[in-house]
Design a protein around this motif. Structure first.
Motif, PDB file in Angstrom:
ATOM      1  N   ALA A 115      30.113  17.153 -10.911  1.00  0.00           N
ATOM      2  CA  ALA A 115      30.327  16.854  -9.498  1.00  0.00           C
ATOM      3  C   ALA A 115      30.823  15.421  -9.306  1.00  0.00           C
ATOM      4  N   LEU A 116      30.276  14.497 -10.075  1.00  0.00           N
ATOM      5  CA  LEU A 116      30.720  13.102  -9.970  1.00  0.00           C
ATOM      6  C   LEU A 116      32.150  12.921 -10.483  1.00  0.00           C
ATOM      7  N   ALA A 117      32.601  13.876 -11.310  1.00  0.00           N
ATOM      8  CA  ALA A 117      33.969  13.821 -11.822  1.00  0.00           C
ATOM      9  C   ALA A 117      34.951  14.562 -10.918  1.00  0.00           C
ATOM     10  N   GLY A 118      34.444  15.112  -9.786  1.00  0.00           N
ATOM     11  CA  GLY A 118      35.338  15.724  -8.817  1.00  0.00           C
ATOM     12  C   GLY A 118      35.143  17.201  -8.558  1.00  0.00           C
ATOM     13  N   SER A 119      34.247  17.875  -9.294  1.00  0.00           N
ATOM     14  CA  SER A 119      34.001  19.297  -9.060  1.00  0.00           C
ATOM     15  C   SER A 119      33.291  19.497  -7.729  1.00  0.00           C
ATOM     16  N   ASP A 120      33.578  20.638  -7.075  1.00  0.00           N
ATOM     17  CA  ASP A 120      32.851  20.974  -5.847  1.00  0.00           C
ATOM     18  C   ASP A 120      31.697  21.933  -6.143  1.00  0.00           C
ATOM     19  N   ALA A 121      31.267  22.009  -7.405  1.00  0.00           N
ATOM     20  CA  ALA A 121      30.152  22.873  -7.782  1.00  0.00           C
ATOM     21  C   ALA A 121      28.849  22.319  -7.230  1.00  0.00           C
ATOM     22  N   VAL A 122      27.991  23.236  -6.771  1.00  0.00           N
ATOM     23  CA  VAL A 122      26.683  22.864  -6.232  1.00  0.00           C
ATOM     24  C   VAL A 122      25.643  23.881  -6.701  1.00  0.00           C
ATOM     25  N   ALA A 123      24.401  23.461  -6.721  1.00  0.00           N
ATOM     26  CA  ALA A 123      23.302  24.366  -7.053  1.00  0.00           C
ATOM     27  C   ALA A 123      23.005  25.251  -5.855  1.00  0.00           C
ATOM     28  N   ILE A 124      22.843  26.573  -6.109  1.00  0.00           N
ATOM     29  CA  ILE A 124      22.508  27.499  -5.020  1.00  0.00           C
ATOM     30  C   ILE A 124      21.123  28.109  -5.216  1.00  0.00           C
ATOM     31  N   ALA A 125      20.557  27.989  -6.421  1.00  0.00           N
ATOM     32  CA  ALA A 125      19.210  28.519  -6.704  1.00  0.00           C
ATOM     33  C   ALA A 125      18.701  27.863  -7.977  1.00  0.00           C
ATOM     34  N   ALA A 126      17.388  27.730  -8.077  1.00  0.00           N
ATOM     35  CA  ALA A 126      16.778  27.185  -9.293  1.00  0.00           C
ATOM     36  C   ALA A 126      16.500  28.310 -10.278  1.00  0.00           C
ATOM     37  N   GLU A 127      16.590  27.982 -11.585  1.00  0.00           N
ATOM     38  CA  GLU A 127      16.259  28.947 -12.626  1.00  0.00           C
ATOM     39  C   GLU A 127      15.015  28.513 -13.411  1.00  0.00           C
ATOM     40  N   PHE A 128      15.014  27.281 -13.933  1.00  0.00           N
ATOM     41  CA  PHE A 128      13.829  26.744 -14.617  1.00  0.00           C
ATOM     42  C   PHE A 128      13.575  25.332 -14.118  1.00  0.00           C
ATOM     43  N   LYS A 129      12.300  25.009 -13.922  1.00  0.00           N
ATOM     44  CA  LYS A 129      11.934  23.694 -13.405  1.00  0.00           C
ATOM     45  C   LYS A 129      11.563  22.723 -14.518  1.00  0.00           C
ATOM     46  N   ASN A 130      10.457  22.976 -15.192  1.00  0.00           N
ATOM     47  CA  ASN A 130       9.937  22.030 -16.167  1.00  0.00           C
ATOM     48  C   ASN A 130       9.879  22.675 -17.550  1.00  0.00           C
ATOM     49  N   PRO A 131      10.972  22.588 -18.300  1.00  0.00           N
ATOM     50  CA  PRO A 131      10.997  23.256 -19.595  1.00  0.00           C
ATOM     51  C   PRO A 131      10.030  22.612 -20.573  1.00  0.00           C
ATOM     52  N   ILE A 132       9.546  23.388 -21.504  1.00  0.00           N
ATOM     53  CA  ILE A 132       8.697  22.863 -22.573  1.00  0.00           C
ATOM     54  C   ILE A 132       9.482  22.989 -23.868  1.00  0.00           C
ATOM     55  N   TYR A 133       9.999  21.866 -24.348  1.00  0.00           N
ATOM     56  CA  TYR A 133      10.725  21.850 -25.614  1.00  0.00           C
ATOM     57  C   TYR A 133       9.848  21.204 -26.679  1.00  0.00           C
ATOM     58  N   SER A 134       9.909  21.751 -27.868  1.00  0.00           N
ATOM     59  CA  SER A 134       9.073  21.282 -28.983  1.00  0.00           C
ATOM     60  C   SER A 134       9.907  20.530 -30.004  1.00  0.00           C
ATOM     61  N   LEU A 135       9.338  19.463 -30.542  1.00  0.00           N
ATOM     62  CA  LEU A 135       9.945  18.776 -31.675  1.00  0.00           C
ATOM     63  C   LEU A 135       9.284  19.351 -32.926  1.00  0.00           C
ATOM     64  N   ILE A 136      10.042  20.140 -33.678  1.00  0.00           N
ATOM     65  CA  ILE A 136       9.535  20.879 -34.833  1.00  0.00           C
ATOM     66  C   ILE A 136      10.131  20.288 -36.105  1.00  0.00           C
ATOM     67  N   ALA A 137       9.286  20.054 -37.099  1.00  0.00           N
ATOM     68  CA  ALA A 137       9.727  19.392 -38.335  1.00  0.00           C
ATOM     69  C   ALA A 137       9.388  20.228 -39.567  1.00  0.00           C
ATOM     70  N   LYS A 138       9.979  19.828 -40.674  1.00  0.00           N
ATOM     71  CA  LYS A 138       9.636  20.439 -41.956  1.00  0.00           C
ATOM     72  C   LYS A 138       8.142  20.252 -42.224  1.00  0.00           C
ATOM     73  N   PRO A 139       7.526  21.138 -42.989  1.00  0.00           N
ATOM     74  CA  PRO A 139       6.071  21.060 -43.220  1.00  0.00           C
ATOM     75  C   PRO A 139       5.607  19.722 -43.792  1.00  0.00           C
ATOM     76  N   GLU A 140       6.449  19.092 -44.619  1.00  0.00           N
ATOM     77  CA  GLU A 140       6.021  17.845 -45.254  1.00  0.00           C
ATOM     78  C   GLU A 140       6.060  16.644 -44.315  1.00  0.00           C
ATOM     79  N   ILE A 141       6.680  16.785 -43.163  1.00  0.00           N
ATOM     80  CA  ILE A 141       6.719  15.706 -42.167  1.00  0.00           C
ATOM     81  C   ILE A 141       5.501  15.870 -41.267  1.00  0.00           C
ATOM     82  N   THR A 142       4.548  14.995 -41.395  1.00  0.00           N
ATOM     83  CA  THR A 142       3.258  15.164 -40.705  1.00  0.00           C
ATOM     84  C   THR A 142       3.078  14.248 -39.500  1.00  0.00           C
ATOM     85  N   THR A 143       3.877  13.183 -39.398  1.00  0.00           N
ATOM     86  CA  THR A 143       3.758  12.249 -38.276  1.00  0.00           C
ATOM     87  C   THR A 143       5.142  11.869 -37.774  1.00  0.00           C
TER      88      THR A 143
END
Length: 347
Positions: A115-143
């Motif tokens: 929109a800041l670059a010139g698009s007239d696109a706007v939100a008309i409905a919400a789909e997800f509010k507060n996503p829960i994303y996980s930081l997942i590592a190899k088993p040997e990475i403990t911290t």
């Protein structure tokens, strides 16, 4: 009176009217009424753009529910889901302008940026509010400290997820420059990088994060530990197109509101689990755990009825400003059009 004619005048002294004429008029009125009813009931076509990265993740759930439970059909919509190629999250607004789709799933930072670059696109409905994303590592990475010098698969650097994860890492002493970031579009693709051993850690959404944990990979932290509530994904349309197709947009919003109500109804839980399984390929156990993560307790992951949280969108704009992708944060109202939610009785 003789035959079929009235031999006199009406009560107001008007002309005589024959019964055949009255019958013809009544028949014409009935036919006209039928045509009006048919036109009102005629289904409207609508093309919904879905990012490839979200097509098999939990973020496809509201539309999947509305499709499989006949909620779009109930509103008189023939909705067709289209995955534009290329279908990355940052390409969805371009799909609107290229007329691939009529409305589209999009993460709010990409809507704001377009929109800041010139698009007239706007939100008309919400789909997800507060996503829960996980930081997942190899088993040997403990911290978190073990991530220093390692390769971490992130989403688009301008997006709210990468911003959230970088904040999470900074909270635990891992700063920009301490690790090697690799931008990888989509949770399934990032999980593949982890499984192949090319990435030491990746950002995953549901259900892939729970699947990875089940397979022995390590959960280091969650994105919502580091950021306040915000509005993650919305359905967007070009303002000009939506104005010309108000009825279709309003019907879409009503169907989405019904989908969220269906998801939240406890008696529908078994059906929702089944649709999560069908949409994402998750097992029944993982699908159930995903819903528990969202609703037990309630974490505000989904809107109540597709309403747009302007404060949540303001928080996205603040996050983009903090990340250096916005110079002067604009008001959230610039990026939404609430008239369709209001027409649907939602907001």
């Amino acid at each position: 009176m003789e035959g079929s004619d009235f031999r006199g005048t009406g009560a107001a002294g008007g002309p005589r009217i024959s019964l055949p004429s009255m019958r013809a008029t009544a028949t014409a009125a009935l036919i006209a009424a039928c045509f009006v009813h048919a036109a009102a009931a005629e289904p409207l076509d609508l093309r919904y753009g879905q990012a490839f990265s979200s097509a098999h993740s939990i973020f496809s759930l509201p539309v999947a529910i509305a499709e499989r439970e006949g909620l779009f059909a109930r509103e008189g919509l023939n909705l067709r889901v289209i995955v534009p190629i290329p279908g990355g999250s940052d390409k969805m607004i371009a799909a609107l302008h290229d007329e691939w789709v009529d409305v589209t799933h999009v993460a709010t930072p990409f809507l704001v940026r377009a929109a800041l670059a010139g698009s007239d696109a706007v939100a008309i409905a919400a789909e997800f509010k507060n996503p829960i994303y996980s930081l997942i590592a190899k088993p040997e990475i403990t911290t978190f400290a073990d991530l220093k010098g390692k390769l971490v698969g992130l989403a688009d650097e301008a997006g709210s997820i990468s911003i959230s994860i970088r904040k999470l890492m900074a909270m635990h002493g891992v700063q920009r420059g301490d690790f090697a970031p690799k931008v990888i579009e989509g949770t399934p693709t990032r999980l593949g990088c982890l499984r192949r051993g090319e990435c030491d850690a990746v950002v995953l959404g549901q259900p892939q994060d729970l699947q990875a944990i089940e397979q022995g990979y390590r959960l280091l932290g969650l994105s919502n530990e580091a950021v306040p509530d915000f509005l993650y994904t919305v359905t967007a349309a070009r303002r000009s197109w939506a104005e010309a197709h108000k009825e279709a947009v309003t019907r879409y919003v009503r169907a989405m509101a019904a989908a969220f109500s269906f998801i939240r109804e406890p008696r529908n839980r078994a059906r929702v689990i089944k649709i999560v399984m069908e949409s994402t390929g998750a097992s029944e156990l993982i699908a159930a755990r995903t819903l528990d993560l969202f609703f037990a307790p309630e974490r505000g992951v989904m809107p109540e009825r597709a309403e747009i949280d302007l404060k949540g969108l303001e928080q996205v704009i603040v996050m983009m400003g903090e990340a250096g992708t916005l110079k002067a944060p604009p008001p959230a109202e610039r990026f939404v059009d609430l008239q369709y939610l209001r027409a649907a009785g939602v907001q």
